[in-house]
Design a protein around this motif. Structure first.
Motif, PDB file in Angstrom:
ATOM      1  N   ILE A 104       0.934  -1.321  -0.102  1.00  0.00           N
ATOM      2  CA  ILE A 104       0.005  -0.236   0.052  1.00  0.00           C
ATOM      3  C   ILE A 104       0.840   1.257   0.045  1.00  0.00           C
ATOM      4  O   ILE A 104       0.563   2.204  -0.671  1.00  0.00           O
ATOM      5  CB  ILE A 104      -0.851  -0.027   1.264  1.00  0.00           C
ATOM      6  N   ILE A 161      -4.853   9.130   0.114  1.00  0.00           N
ATOM      7  CA  ILE A 161      -4.096   8.793  -0.917  1.00  0.00           C
ATOM      8  C   ILE A 161      -3.930   7.330  -1.545  1.00  0.00           C
ATOM      9  O   ILE A 161      -2.954   7.052  -2.250  1.00  0.00           O
ATOM     10  CB  ILE A 161      -2.625   9.491  -0.692  1.00  0.00           C
ATOM     11  N   MET A 162      -4.933   6.554  -0.697  1.00  0.00           N
ATOM     12  CA  MET A 162      -4.421   4.983  -1.172  1.00  0.00           C
ATOM     13  C   MET A 162      -4.665   4.863  -2.532  1.00  0.00           C
ATOM     14  O   MET A 162      -5.797   5.131  -2.990  1.00  0.00           O
ATOM     15  CB  MET A 162      -5.346   4.178  -0.445  1.00  0.00           C
ATOM     16  N   GLY A 163      -3.477   4.194  -3.330  1.00  0.00           N
ATOM     17  CA  GLY A 163      -3.833   3.805  -4.732  1.00  0.00           C
ATOM     18  C   GLY A 163      -3.390   5.043  -5.514  1.00  0.00           C
ATOM     19  O   GLY A 163      -3.432   5.159  -6.526  1.00  0.00           O
ATOM     20  N   LYS A 164      -3.425   6.246  -4.832  1.00  0.00           N
ATOM     21  CA  LYS A 164      -3.095   7.438  -5.776  1.00  0.00           C
ATOM     22  C   LYS A 164      -1.616   7.968  -5.454  1.00  0.00           C
ATOM     23  O   LYS A 164      -1.027   8.627  -6.602  1.00  0.00           O
ATOM     24  CB  LYS A 164      -4.016   8.759  -5.473  1.00  0.00           C
ATOM     25  N   MET A 165      -0.961   7.789  -4.591  1.00  0.00           N
ATOM     26  CA  MET A 165       0.207   7.750  -4.122  1.00  0.00           C
ATOM     27  C   MET A 165       0.790   6.840  -3.278  1.00  0.00           C
ATOM     28  O   MET A 165       0.202   6.464  -2.363  1.00  0.00           O
ATOM     29  CB  MET A 165       0.455   9.085  -3.679  1.00  0.00           C
ATOM     30  N   ARG A 166       1.970   6.252  -3.509  1.00  0.00           N
ATOM     31  CA  ARG A 166       2.724   5.494  -2.671  1.00  0.00           C
ATOM     32  C   ARG A 166       4.013   6.266  -2.126  1.00  0.00           C
ATOM     33  O   ARG A 166       4.836   6.853  -2.916  1.00  0.00           O
ATOM     34  CB  ARG A 166       3.132   4.206  -3.212  1.00  0.00           C
ATOM     35  N   LEU A 219      -9.876  -0.241  -1.103  1.00  0.00           N
ATOM     36  CA  LEU A 219      -9.182   0.802  -0.440  1.00  0.00           C
ATOM     37  C   LEU A 219      -9.310   2.037  -1.468  1.00  0.00           C
ATOM     38  O   LEU A 219      -9.240   3.233  -0.993  1.00  0.00           O
ATOM     39  CB  LEU A 219      -7.554   0.170  -0.401  1.00  0.00           C
ATOM     40  N   VAL A 220      -8.994   1.848  -2.877  1.00  0.00           N
ATOM     41  CA  VAL A 220      -8.938   2.845  -3.917  1.00  0.00           C
ATOM     42  C   VAL A 220     -10.380   3.627  -3.575  1.00  0.00           C
ATOM     43  O   VAL A 220     -10.288   5.001  -3.487  1.00  0.00           O
ATOM     44  CB  VAL A 220      -8.611   2.703  -5.274  1.00  0.00           C
TER      45      VAL A 220
END
Lengths: 444, 481
Positions: free
Chosen positions: B124, B248-253, B345-346
């Protein structure tokens, strides 16, 4: 999608109001160089499937063992009402009581918890709890450093090694000196501890019963500490505090404890409960949250978070600690436990623990080659025995036959490879003690 | 309500165990025993049930009340996670079992939960490894900064300072201080970190910088790539405060974006209950170069599929917890992640950001929003309009309590006057958001006509505003003082 209630129509209406073309457009500020290189997670599962998976994992842990493993963390009976009441959603889905008018339940419960733990330790003030007993011990040490302006901590080696390694980690960047005074056959060396106190010492740190289970009276040590301007810190076992001489009666300055034994399951190490109580001179050095009683505009009694001038959200780096939470739900469970068993129930529990442990010591030391490490020194619900063989050998043999015989002291103490730490609680039956003794006799 | 101690009736039987055959005075010298009784209450089980049921009814909680409490992510906590955490196969497990040689085989299920959770959190966040040991968000911060200190010490770097932007949580500077660093405050510009301001305080003595992204204004730190580059130039590490991970889950790691350390608040993003202030859990993830410094122990998987705990990490910062962190909290988060999966999650992040922006647009005509542009999962409004403050944030908060809402976070961040920080989360429906916005708009309209309407709030709760000065002065912290 579970737990997200927005329908496609809702999303369209919301985007219209925002004036955005798409949900994705709301993330435009995250530039391409910051986007995930991958996000390779499994697909979601139904509630039924996740539960089945978790049940299968739980079943991979062996159950049904007869256990004499304690070492500071004990399997006590938890009254059913502890679960029922602590699982009321008004308690467990609430946030920190920053809006006191909407949080009187949590606040009064913490106030009552503070009262209950001060009655156990005999010191007048308590905070709303910390993460665990080890954190509480470190925070107590820091209170002494701030209070005295000194930088040396004198620690008895019979204080839980788990807490001593935590102290080591935490103090390593703070230029504090940790002086460890060796135990003598599992008993605190009071003379050596007293001799180590000097004008640079911030605190002396002991535990009762100590890690080996031995019970002591630290009154004289604490009196010497006071005379030398040294803060006395003691870690205790709250269940036994219903019968043992209290930190207050010994004139300690700070008493801390691991509160797990008060209504919290072992749960593989957490969540637990760090209990902290102290005398008046140190109240304003306490870390974390504190609840106090006051009145509202109509003169009605109410409760608030108080002494917040010590805390990080006001003092930032000058705060007494970085801790900005407490273990509220665990503190509630401890309070529920203490109320449900009450004065008589806790005393009975402590006495059952003592009775079982003393019976176990008698049975085990009747085996040739087995003796108590501390000779005839008084002990509580736990004691150390020496074996004619390495303790791991016995553990290996007995665990495969359904008995966990205790904790191998050689894990933390060089020279004690043959010593085993054995704990009993009110859940330890006399029969299981007999089975353990016979099994041990047969294995030697 | 009277305290539980006042309800005690001596002699009344509670949940007592059997009477023991021997008692402490038979087994221990009198000098080791307590003199006076602990004076715990004597109550029947029903007495206790009535008392605490009554207390619970004095509380707001997420199950009963909308809780738009900024920066705290008060999302709904699914009930099945409680079932998971209560499985006896987990609750009865003694934490020292794996330390008994060979006894790791008795707790393979628990070790597998820890291992798998770490793997999921790594994926994640884009980090190399995770530790589950920290027991709260602030504890994660402290652990993370200790890891930064260990890294520099190991490399022989002389580093004494940690930079913390002024929009950060107060815990950041306190954590850096407790880890032995001096704290350098960094003023933000237009709501975010400004590379030119950063350049003024950045030198070779800087060990690292703690960032919250999106920051506490709910704004994305779009200068991040430049900041990462600047810190690399002086071998300073970048810390990510995961309090706002829900955005930001899935949008930025965070690992891919250049952060070296991150802590997560499982009780925020991963839906474990807040419990009235705890317990939480604050796992910490690190990039590859920091793996050697993680706390001991670490769970590892052998080739045969067995799990074991490895204690042999000579460069480790040591122990920050007695065992493996708040395992009971980790269980809930693990089950939640499995339930939602990648798409869930996203979707949670997308809905959280959508809801925050919707609420912002519903309210920005009646409240000033100082940085009124697209926000992430939360936004900050001010009760002041063009620096004229007719109504105070505190009064708005109290009036909302009267309507059955928990108040938003107030007076934080400090850089906005009379701040009100709203975070609706993804689990609240459009109907709830609309009703909340309507009610808040009505409160503000009423306040303009009749200020006493808000200054006298709350009126419908068990108590009205409490005298906090008196509480601090009297220090009545127990029923016995």
């Amino acid at each position: 999608m579970p737990y997200v209630p927005h329908t496609p129509e809702d999303i369209r209406r919301m985007l219209d109001v925002i004036g955005a073309p798409s949900v994705e457009s709301l993330f435009d500020e995250i530039g391409p160089e910051m986007r995930p290189k991958r996000f390779d997670l499994p697909e979601g599962q139904s509630e039924m499937d996740v539960l089945a998976h978790m049940e299968a994992l739980a079943a991979k842990n062996v159950s049904g063992q007869v256990s004499f493993l304690g070492a500071g963390f004990y399997d006590h009976h938890i009254p059913a009402a502890v679960d029922a009441l602590s699982m009321r959603s008004e308690f467990y889905t609430a946030y920190t009581p920053y809006q006191p008018e909407a949080s009187q339940g949590t606040l009064q419960a913490i106030f009552e918890y503070q009262t209950a733990v001060t009655r156990l330790t005999g010191l007048p003030y308590a905070n709303a709890s910390l993460y665990d007993g080890g954190t509480a011990l470190f925070e107590a040490a820091m209170m002494s450093v701030r209070h005295t302006g000194r930088r040396k901590l004198v620690v008895c080696e019979a204080v839980s090694p788990i807490y001593r390694v935590m102290l080591n980690s935490y103090t390593s960047n703070l230029h504090l000196e940790l002086v460890t005074i060796p135990h003598k056959n599992g008993v605190c060396d009071l003379a050596a501890l007293t001799a180590a106190l000097d004008a640079d010492t911030a605190a002396v740190i002991v535990q009762n019963p100590n890690f080996f289970g031995a019970v002591s009276d630290f009154s004289n040590l604490f009196a010497s500490a006071r005379a030398a301007g040294v803060v006395s810190i003691i870690s205790v076992y709250p269940v036994l505090q219903s019968v043992l001489k209290t930190p207050g009666e010994m004139a300690a300055d700070v008493a801390v404890a691991e509160g797990q034994s008060l209504g919290l399951p072992l749960s593989f190490g957490g969540p637990y409960l760090g209990i902290m109580t102290c005398n008046k001179a140190l109240v304003r050095q306490m870390p974390g949250r504190v609840v106090g009683r006051t009145v509202d505009g109509q003169g009605r009694t109410g409760y608030v978070l108080t002494l917040q001038a010590r805390e990080q959200h006001i003092r930032r780096q000058k705060a007494t600690s970085n801790i900005c939470s407490n273990q509220a739900l665990c503190a509630l469970r401890a309070l529920l436990y203490l109320c449900l068993v009450g004065q008589e129930g806790l005393t009975r529990t402590a006495n059952l623990c003592l009775e079982r442990a003393h019976y176990a010591a008698e049975r085990l030391t009747a085996i040739p080659g087995v003796a108590r490490l501390s000779g005839s020194a008084p002990f509580g619900n736990e004691f150390a025995i020496t074996l004619p063989v390495n303790a791991y050998q016995v553990i290996d043999k007995l665990t495969s036959r359904g008995v966990v015989p205790g904790f191998p002291l050689g894990r933390y103490y060089a020279g004690l490879e043959n010593a085993l730490l054995v704990a009993c609680t009110e859940k330890t039956s006399m029969e299981s003690i007999g089975i353990f003794a016979e099994m041990l006799r047969g294995s030697l | 309500m009277n305290t539980v101690f006042k309800k005690s009736t001596p002699g009344r039987e509670g949940v007592w165990p059997a009477k023991p055959g021997k008692a402490a005075p038979d087994l221990l010298p009198a000098g080791l025993l307590r003199g006076a009784s602990a004076n715990l209450p004597s109550l029947s089980e029903l007495d206790v049930v009535r008392h605490f049921t009554g207390l619970s009814q004095l509380n707001y909680g997420v199950d009963g009340n909308f809780y738009p409490l900024g920066s705290c992510t008060m999302k709904y906590n699914p009930k099945f996670a409680e079932t998971v955490a209560a499985l006896p196969g987990f609750t009865r497990l003694h934490p020292m079992l794996p330390q008994l040689k060979g006894a790791g085989r008795l707790c393979q299920g628990a070790l597998e939960v820890m291992y798998e959770t770490e793997q999921l959190l790594c994926e994640i966040c884009g980090m190399k490894a995770f530790t589950l040991h920290p027991m709260a968000g602030a504890h994660g911060e402290l652990t993370g900064v200790m890891i930064i200190a260990a890294y520099h010490k190991d490399k022989g770097n002389k580093k004494t300072k940690i930079i913390v932007p002024d929009s950060a949580h107060g815990t950041n500077p306190a954590s850096a201080h407790i880890a032995g660093f001096d704290v350098v405050n960094l003023p933000s510009k237009d709501g975010i970190v400004d590379p030119d301001e950063l350049a003024k305080v950045l030198d070779d003595e800087v060990a690292g910088m703690m960032m919250t992204c999106p920051n506490t204004l709910g704004l994305f730190e779009k200068n991040l790539p430049r900041i990462v580059e600047m810190l690399r130039g002086v071998d300073a590490l970048l810390y990510y405060d995961g309090a706002n991970m829900n955005a930001i889950m899935g949008k930025m790691r965070v690992g891919d974006a250049g952060f070296d350390v991150v802590h997560l608040n499982l009780h925020k993003t991963f839906a474990t209950p807040h419990g009235g202030g705890g317990p939480g859990a604050g796992p910490v993830g690190v990039s590859e170069r920091l793996v050697p410094y993680l706390p001991i122990s670490r769970v590892e998987k052998l080739e045969d599929g067995q799990f074991f705990l490895n204690y042999d990490f000579p460069k480790s910062i040591g122990y920050v917890a007695p065992f493996y962190g708040n395992f009971g909290v980790v269980l809930r988060a693990y089950a939640y992640i499995l339930r939602l999966g990648k798409a869930g999650l996203v979707r949670a992040t997308e809905a959280a950001v959508l809801s925050a922006n919707y609420l912002r647009k519903r309210l920005d005509k009646v409240l000033e929003v100082p940085f009124d542009r697209v926000c992430m999962h939360e936004f900050v409004a001010s009760a002041c309009n063009m620096s004229e403050c007719h109504v105070r944030a505190l009064d708005i908060a109290k009036a909302l309590l009267d309507k059955g809402y928990h108040a938003p976070t107030i007076y934080f961040p400090l850089i906005v006057k009379e701040a009100l920080m709203f975070e609706p989360t993804e689990t609240e429906s459009l109907d709830t958001l609309d009703q909340f916005a309507d009610d808040l708009i009505a409160i503000l309209a009423e306040a303009e006509k009749n200020p006493e309407f808000v200054t006298g709030a709350p009126r419908t709760l068990p108590v009205t505003r409490l005298d906090e000065t008196r509480a601090a002065r009297n220090m009545e912290l127990t029923d016995d003082l």
